[in-house]
Design a protein around this motif. Structure first.
Motif, PDB file in Angstrom:
ATOM      1  N   THR A  20      -9.201  21.010   5.707  1.00 54.92           N
ATOM      2  CA  THR A  20      -8.420  22.234   5.593  1.00 54.92           C
ATOM      3  C   THR A  20      -7.367  22.040   4.514  1.00 54.92           C
ATOM      4  N   VAL A  21      -7.568  22.675   3.371  1.00 54.06           N
ATOM      5  CA  VAL A  21      -6.607  22.584   2.275  1.00 54.06           C
ATOM      6  C   VAL A  21      -5.429  23.516   2.557  1.00 54.06           C
ATOM      7  N   ILE A  22      -5.748  24.746   2.942  1.00 55.23           N
ATOM      8  CA  ILE A  22      -4.719  25.710   3.342  1.00 55.23           C
ATOM      9  C   ILE A  22      -5.187  26.355   4.641  1.00 55.23           C
ATOM     10  N   GLY A  23      -4.350  26.287   5.648  1.00 56.73           N
ATOM     11  CA  GLY A  23      -4.702  26.825   6.948  1.00 56.73           C
ATOM     12  C   GLY A  23      -3.994  26.055   8.041  1.00 56.73           C
ATOM     13  N   PRO A  24      -4.396  26.230   9.301  1.00 51.61           N
ATOM     14  CA  PRO A  24      -3.726  25.554  10.414  1.00 51.61           C
ATOM     15  C   PRO A  24      -3.681  24.039  10.235  1.00 51.61           C
ATOM     16  N   GLY A  25      -2.492  23.467  10.354  1.00 54.58           N
ATOM     17  CA  GLY A  25      -2.308  22.025  10.243  1.00 54.58           C
ATOM     18  C   GLY A  25      -1.986  21.543   8.849  1.00 54.58           C
ATOM     19  N   SER A  26      -2.199  22.377   7.822  1.00 50.48           N
ATOM     20  CA  SER A  26      -1.909  21.974   6.449  1.00 50.48           C
ATOM     21  C   SER A  26      -0.430  22.202   6.143  1.00 50.48           C
ATOM     22  N   PRO A  27       0.193  21.296   5.394  1.00 47.54           N
ATOM     23  CA  PRO A  27       1.600  21.490   5.008  1.00 47.54           C
ATOM     24  C   PRO A  27       1.782  22.467   3.858  1.00 47.54           C
ATOM     25  N   ILE A  28       0.677  22.965   3.273  1.00 43.12           N
ATOM     26  CA  ILE A  28       0.775  23.895   2.160  1.00 43.12           C
ATOM     27  C   ILE A  28       1.046  25.303   2.687  1.00 43.12           C
TER      28      ILE A  28
END
Length: 244
Positions: free
Chosen positions: A147-155
């Motif tokens: 996951t790049v962007i989504g739940p759990g990502s710092p982004i």
């Protein structure tokens, strides 16, 4: 899922100083996919890169699949991100930066530009380096998904975006829910994933709108990215490195 998804092929071209890209958009026939302004799959050998240049009016995510990339900017940032990590900047009212491979490997990845709503275009610029271990990695029975962007990502961006990197190592399938009000796409990085009875060749994409659940099938190893975002519904005015 869109009833009639559209099939597009990225266009090969040279960019920067010795960089080669497969550009999905903007090209003739596909200018933008609101809120997305540009999508390049890039290959940069050591010694090449993107010399210092300015940007404004959008956010960019440079996701590394192989090699490493060094980012330097006029905010004082100087960082190197390895494969599996990402470099993210908010251009806002303006930023000047450069990107170049770090080490002896070819830097290979995806650069995605996301438009900023007009109310956000004058925000101050910012930068974030994200290491691979900071991005959630889920093991599947037939591969893995990051996951790049989504739940759990710092982004966290100023636009609602979802972004996954999927690697299937054997015959199997992958399911991904896409918000109903997002516009999205699946882009084949390697192999030939199949979705909606369409087999994607490497460097090709399917555009999806009004999506619910995507099911991607494969009979052989493949890699693809799934991205979606909520359109701003505002004109996208791109002038080279600026999105006004």
């Amino acid at each position: 899922m869109a009833e009639h998804p559209l099939h597009y092929r990225a266009v090969d071209m040279d960019e920067g100083a010795g960089a080669h890209v497969k550009r999905l958009f903007p090209v003739a026939g596909l200018r933008h996919v609101d809120p997305f302004v540009l999508l390049d799959e890039f290959f940069v050998d050591p010694g090449g890169g993107f010399p210092e240049h300015p940007h404004r009016g959008f956010e960019a995510v440079t996701y590394l699949m192989n090699g490493a990339m060094r980012h330097r900017d006029n905010l004082g940032n100087d960082s190197i991100v390895q494969a599996g990590g990402a470099q993210v900047f908010t251009a806002g009212r303006g930023i000047v930066h450069s990107e170049a491979p770090a080490g002896e490997e070819t830097a290979h990845g995806i650069q995605l530009w996301i438009n900023m709503a007009k109310i956000h275009k004058d925000l101050p610029p910012a930068y974030q380096a994200i290491a691979a271990q900071q991005l959630p990695l889920q093991e599947l029975s037939c591969g893995r998904v990051r996951t790049v962007i989504g739940p759990g990502s710092p982004i966290h961006l100023h636009s609602a975006v979802s972004y996954h990197d999927v690697q299937l190592e054997q015959e199997g399938e992958f399911h991904l829910a896409v918000p109903a009000h997002h516009a999205g796409l699946i882009y084949a990085v390697a192999g030939e994933p199949e979705v909606v009875d369409e087999r994607l060749e490497t460097g090709a994409a399917l555009l999806l709108a009004g999506a619910s659940v995507i099911t991607v099938y494969t009979s052989a190893p493949c890699r693809f990215i799934c991205i979606s975002g909520q359109p701003h519904g505002e004109p996208i005015v791109q002038n080279g490195p600026y999105v006004d």
